[in-house]
Design an enzyme around this catalytic site. Structure first.
Site, PDB file in Angstrom:
ATOM      1  N   HIS A  62     -20.949 -10.290 -12.555  1.00  0.00           N
ATOM      2  CA  HIS A  62     -19.842  -9.597 -13.215  1.00  0.00           C
ATOM      3  C   HIS A  62     -20.420  -8.627 -14.248  1.00  0.00           C
ATOM      4  CE1 HIS A  62     -16.333 -12.680 -12.565  1.00  0.00           C
ATOM      5  NE2 HIS A  62     -16.275 -11.685 -11.693  1.00  0.00           N
ATOM      6  N   CYS A  68     -16.450 -14.447 -21.295  1.00  0.00           N
ATOM      7  CA  CYS A  68     -15.730 -15.047 -20.163  1.00  0.00           C
ATOM      8  C   CYS A  68     -14.529 -15.857 -20.636  1.00  0.00           C
ATOM      9  CB  CYS A  68     -16.673 -15.944 -19.356  1.00  0.00           C
ATOM     10  SG  CYS A  68     -17.850 -15.034 -18.341  1.00  0.00           S
TER      11      CYS A  68
END
Length: 260
Positions: free
Chosen positions: A157, A253
């Protein structure tokens, strides 16, 4: 919290996720609460999304949507196991008065692969998000979306390889080897004064950070970033999220930013 089954799927590419080291759930909850409380102590409002049975990855709230100017682009997860998370996030936004919502056609995992600066929306691709999601985001937000190719599977990511330090001045930090040569060239051109992370700090997920323009909350193990951040006028705040790291995420996150 991620279950051992999730770890087994991705351990081969993520050195933090070791199925022989199960998550200590009470400690993980305490670490998450410490992050929440630290935000509040710095003057930020924190909204909580109630966990749902069978959705252990909801702790990684950044993946659930992207919010810019009060407009909400929902997520469409790459793996069907997380599909209901996207619905849960959209329900939360509707219940809390957000009216401009878009349920995406193409795969994007929220702020996992979208990073917002003052000038651009930076968009990762290569492992999770579909390149087609970039055009969809640009059309919805009316802001230029720039694609960046991720090539190292440890950084699957964008938010594991790049962090926005100040969204009013386009100040960022990133780890160049996570990106393709062409994307590295784009980053150098757009952000010539960026803070460049070394490998030990990137491996510690030091770029999975959140900045309010002054305080930078990041994993405490990313010790090499603290002095450079202070030299730039930021106040690094080291966080111990070691149990959450076993699930593949850290500060960013766990944090979805609600940009008004």
């Amino acid at each position: 919290m991620c279950s051992p089954a999730h770890f087994k799927v991705t351990y081969s590419i993520n050195p933090w996720m070791d199925p022989s080291k199960p998550v200590d759930v009470p400690l993980a909850v305490a670490q998450w609460e410490d992050l929440r409380d630290r935000y509040r102590s710095l003057g930020h409002t924190v909204e909580e999304l109630t966990p749902r049975p069978g959705l252990p990855d909801m702790v990684f709230a950044a993946n659930g949507a992207t919010v810019i100017g009060g407009r909400v682009l929902g997520a469409r997860f790459a793996y069907p196991e997380r599909g209901d998370e996207a619905l849960a996030h959209l329900e939360w936004f509707r219940e809390h008065g957000f009216t401009d919502l878009h349920e995406p056609v193409h795969i994007n995992e929220g702020e996992g692969d979208f990073a917002v600066t003052s000038s651009y929306v930076l968009a990762g691709r290569g492992f999770r998000a579909s390149p087609l999601s970039h055009g969809e985001a640009q059309e919805f937000f009316g802001r230029p979306v720039l694609g960046l190719d991720l090539v190292d599977p440890r950084y699957y990511h964008l938010d594991t390889a790049l962090a926005v330090l100040d969204d009013t001045s386009d100040d960022v930090m990133y780890y160049p080897p996570a990106f393709s040569p062409g994307s590295q060239a784009v980053l150098r051109r757009l952000f010539p004064d960026a803070l460049i992370a070394d490998e030990p700090d990137a491996v510690a997920l030091g770029l999975n950070a959140v900045s309010d323009g002054l305080h930078v909350l990041l994993p405490q193990a990313a010790v090499g970033l603290f002095a450079p951040l202070r030299e730039r006028g930021y106040e690094p705040v080291g966080m111990d999220l070691g149990e959450l790291l076993k699930g593949g995420g850290s500060v960013k996150c766990c944090t979805q930013e609600l940009r008004g």
